[in-house]
Motif scaffolding. Structure first.
Motif, PDB file in Angstrom:
ATOM      1  N   ASN A   1       0.730  -1.158  -0.043  1.00 24.77           N
ATOM      2  CA  ASN A   1       0.135   0.077   0.082  1.00 24.77           C
ATOM      3  C   ASN A   1       1.051   1.265  -0.014  1.00 24.77           C
ATOM      4  N   GLN A   2       2.031   1.540   0.821  1.00 26.06           N
ATOM      5  CA  GLN A   2       2.779   2.401   0.758  1.00 26.06           C
ATOM      6  C   GLN A   2       3.607   2.506  -0.757  1.00 26.06           C
ATOM      7  N   VAL A   3       4.009   1.529  -1.136  1.00 25.03           N
ATOM      8  CA  VAL A   3       4.368   1.755  -2.365  1.00 25.03           C
ATOM      9  C   VAL A   3       3.576   2.317  -3.395  1.00 25.03           C
ATOM     10  N   GLN A   4       2.300   1.952  -3.608  1.00 18.76           N
ATOM     11  CA  GLN A   4       1.204   2.201  -4.597  1.00 18.76           C
ATOM     12  C   GLN A   4       1.047   4.000  -4.156  1.00 18.76           C
TER      13      GLN A   4
ATOM     14  N   LEU B   1      -5.275  11.286   4.580  1.00 19.62           N
ATOM     15  CA  LEU B   1      -5.750  12.656   4.508  1.00 19.62           C
ATOM     16  C   LEU B   1      -6.532  12.673   3.233  1.00 19.62           C
ATOM     17  N   ALA B   2      -6.354  11.997   2.356  1.00 19.40           N
ATOM     18  CA  ALA B   2      -7.041  11.560   0.891  1.00 19.40           C
ATOM     19  C   ALA B   2      -8.544  10.991   1.474  1.00 19.40           C
ATOM     20  N   ASN B   3      -8.333  10.106   2.316  1.00 20.16           N
ATOM     21  CA  ASN B   3      -9.567   9.478   2.657  1.00 20.16           C
ATOM     22  C   ASN B   3     -10.569  10.486   3.497  1.00 20.16           C
ATOM     23  N   GLU B   4      -9.936  11.306   4.391  1.00 24.21           N
ATOM     24  CA  GLU B   4     -10.654  12.323   5.276  1.00 24.21           C
ATOM     25  C   GLU B   4     -11.219  13.393   4.276  1.00 24.21           C
ATOM     26  N   THR B   5     -10.343  13.829   3.436  1.00 25.04           N
ATOM     27  CA  THR B   5     -10.830  14.985   2.697  1.00 25.04           C
ATOM     28  C   THR B   5     -11.933  14.616   1.495  1.00 25.04           C
ATOM     29  N   TYR B   6     -11.615  13.634   0.629  1.00 23.60           N
ATOM     30  CA  TYR B   6     -12.456  13.185  -0.355  1.00 23.60           C
ATOM     31  C   TYR B   6     -13.441  11.737   0.006  1.00 23.60           C
ATOM     32  N   ARG B   7     -13.234  11.335   1.027  1.00 17.44           N
ATOM     33  CA  ARG B   7     -13.887  10.037   1.427  1.00 17.44           C
ATOM     34  C   ARG B   7     -13.736   9.031   0.366  1.00 17.44           C
ATOM     35  N   LYS B   8     -12.685   8.944  -0.120  1.00 13.47           N
ATOM     36  CA  LYS B   8     -12.069   7.912  -0.839  1.00 13.47           C
ATOM     37  C   LYS B   8     -10.792   7.559  -0.648  1.00 13.47           C
ATOM     38  N   ASP B   9     -10.179   6.289  -1.523  1.00 12.88           N
ATOM     39  CA  ASP B   9      -8.929   6.070  -1.467  1.00 12.88           C
ATOM     40  C   ASP B   9      -8.076   6.849  -2.562  1.00 12.88           C
ATOM     41  N   LEU B  10      -6.732   7.146  -2.006  1.00  8.67           N
ATOM     42  CA  LEU B  10      -5.896   7.974  -2.949  1.00  8.67           C
ATOM     43  C   LEU B  10      -5.903   7.308  -4.303  1.00  8.67           C
ATOM     44  N   ILE B  11      -6.029   6.066  -4.717  1.00  6.16           N
ATOM     45  CA  ILE B  11      -5.818   5.899  -5.994  1.00  6.16           C
ATOM     46  C   ILE B  11      -6.992   6.008  -6.658  1.00  6.16           C
ATOM     47  N   LEU B  12      -8.225   6.264  -6.118  1.00  2.00           N
ATOM     48  CA  LEU B  12      -9.526   6.649  -6.540  1.00  2.00           C
ATOM     49  C   LEU B  12      -9.707   8.290  -6.870  1.00  2.00           C
TER      50      LEU B  12
ATOM     51  N   ASP C   1      -8.981  11.966  -8.449  1.00  2.00           N
ATOM     52  CA  ASP C   1      -8.848  12.408  -9.769  1.00  2.00           C
ATOM     53  C   ASP C   1      -7.416  13.174  -9.690  1.00  2.00           C
ATOM     54  N   LYS C   2      -7.078  13.911 -10.830  1.00  2.00           N
ATOM     55  CA  LYS C   2      -5.736  14.501 -10.923  1.00  2.00           C
ATOM     56  C   LYS C   2      -6.121  15.964 -10.274  1.00  2.00           C
ATOM     57  N   THR C   3      -7.091  16.421 -10.210  1.00  2.00           N
ATOM     58  CA  THR C   3      -6.974  17.760  -9.347  1.00  2.00           C
ATOM     59  C   THR C   3      -7.122  17.651  -7.919  1.00  2.00           C
ATOM     60  N   GLN C   4      -7.650  16.319  -7.353  1.00  2.00           N
ATOM     61  CA  GLN C   4      -7.701  16.086  -6.047  1.00  2.00           C
ATOM     62  C   GLN C   4      -6.496  15.823  -5.453  1.00  2.00           C
ATOM     63  N   ARG C   5      -5.677  15.159  -6.443  1.00  2.00           N
ATOM     64  CA  ARG C   5      -4.193  14.616  -5.773  1.00  2.00           C
ATOM     65  C   ARG C   5      -3.257  15.840  -5.976  1.00  2.00           C
ATOM     66  N   ASN C   6      -3.652  16.823  -6.904  1.00  2.00           N
ATOM     67  CA  ASN C   6      -2.797  18.072  -6.640  1.00  2.00           C
ATOM     68  C   ASN C   6      -2.949  18.841  -5.594  1.00  2.00           C
ATOM     69  N   ASP C   7      -4.190  18.824  -5.237  1.00  2.00           N
ATOM     70  CA  ASP C   7      -4.816  19.708  -3.871  1.00  2.00           C
ATOM     71  C   ASP C   7      -4.296  19.068  -2.752  1.00  2.00           C
ATOM     72  N   LEU C   8      -3.960  17.612  -2.626  1.00  2.00           N
ATOM     73  CA  LEU C   8      -3.513  16.981  -1.630  1.00  2.00           C
ATOM     74  C   LEU C   8      -1.867  17.088  -1.504  1.00  2.00           C
ATOM     75  N   LEU C   9      -1.305  17.381  -2.481  1.00  2.00           N
ATOM     76  CA  LEU C   9       0.137  17.849  -2.548  1.00  2.00           C
ATOM     77  C   LEU C   9       0.299  19.301  -1.919  1.00  2.00           C
ATOM     78  N   ILE C  10      -0.652  20.087  -2.219  1.00  2.00           N
ATOM     79  CA  ILE C  10      -0.824  21.607  -1.778  1.00  2.00           C
ATOM     80  C   ILE C  10      -0.937  21.504  -0.294  1.00  2.00           C
ATOM     81  N   LYS C  11      -1.859  20.740   0.191  1.00  4.39           N
ATOM     82  CA  LYS C  11      -2.098  20.651   1.674  1.00  4.39           C
ATOM     83  C   LYS C  11      -0.866  19.810   2.242  1.00  4.39           C
ATOM     84  N   LEU C  12      -0.256  19.056   1.894  1.00  5.35           N
ATOM     85  CA  LEU C  12       0.935  18.594   2.419  1.00  5.35           C
ATOM     86  C   LEU C  12       2.061  19.692   2.355  1.00  5.35           C
ATOM     87  N   SER C  13       2.154  20.373   1.345  1.00  4.64           N
ATOM     88  CA  SER C  13       3.349  21.486   1.277  1.00  4.64           C
ATOM     89  C   SER C  13       3.129  22.474   2.341  1.00  4.64           C
ATOM     90  N   THR C  14       1.701  22.986   2.418  1.00  7.17           N
ATOM     91  CA  THR C  14       1.689  24.105   3.112  1.00  7.17           C
ATOM     92  C   THR C  14       1.155  23.712   4.616  1.00  7.17           C
TER      93      THR C  14
END
Length: 171
Positions: A42-45, A98-109, A111-124
């Motif tokens: 899971n961590q590799v994914q 954080l992906a589960n809490e924010t979007y109520r789905k796994d990180l793999i599910l 989309d691109k904008t949600q993943r980018n938002d997640l990266l912004i949340k991690l960086s800030t």
């Protein structure tokens, strides 16, 4: 200088010259395969998804196409101390959480904008551990991408030995 010491030094130098090309040629994609990763599946994914989100594919190859996550995995596994490895593992798990809490789905599910938002949340983030995780992930990803053979040869026009040597030229 003693004769025995001189002979010993010459023999060591000759052995080094003989084995150096074989050692350098044994570095290939098969020798870089992960044999003892500190990450579970899971961590590799999660790592693959985050790396792909940092440098996505477009008209040029992205991080996923160049398998940058393998480099990051190898670096964390082989070059960092246990405490930093544990912090990185915690960062991967926190990103998935954080992906589960924010979007109520796994990180793999996501989309691109949600993943980018997640990266912004991690960086800030105000949490220094999350910020350190993101900084390390980003720096290793950029290092691997900018030093890959594809980027160096296709975009930087890097040539291993530039120019040509003409040995038999009339003076």
């Amino acid at each position: 200088m003693e004769r025995r010491t001189a002979i010993k030094n010459v023999l060591f130098a000759a052995a080094g010259i003989i084995t150096l090309p074989a050692w350098g040629n044994s570095w290939n994609s098969h020798s870089l395969q992960i044999t003892n990763s500190v990450f579970n599946a899971n961590q590799v994914q999660t790592l693959e998804i985050l790396v792909d989100s940092l440098i996505p594919s477009s008209s040029i190859l992205g991080a996923k196409d160049l398998e940058i996550s393998i480099f990051v995995d190898k670096m964390i596994t082989d070059c960092y101390e246990k405490s930093e490895q544990n912090n990185f593992i915690t960062g991967l798990e926190n990103a998935a959480k954080l992906a589960n809490e924010t979007y109520r789905k796994d990180l793999i599910l996501c989309d691109k904008t949600q993943r980018n938002d997640l990266l912004i949340k991690l960086s800030t983030s105000n949490d220094s551990q999350q910020k350190d995780f993101f900084t390390l992930l980003k720096s290793l990803t950029v290092l691997a991408y900018t030093t890959s053979e594809y980027v160096l040869t296709k975009h930087y026009n890097y040539v291993m030995a530039p120019g040509h040597y003409y040995g038999c030229v009339n003076v």
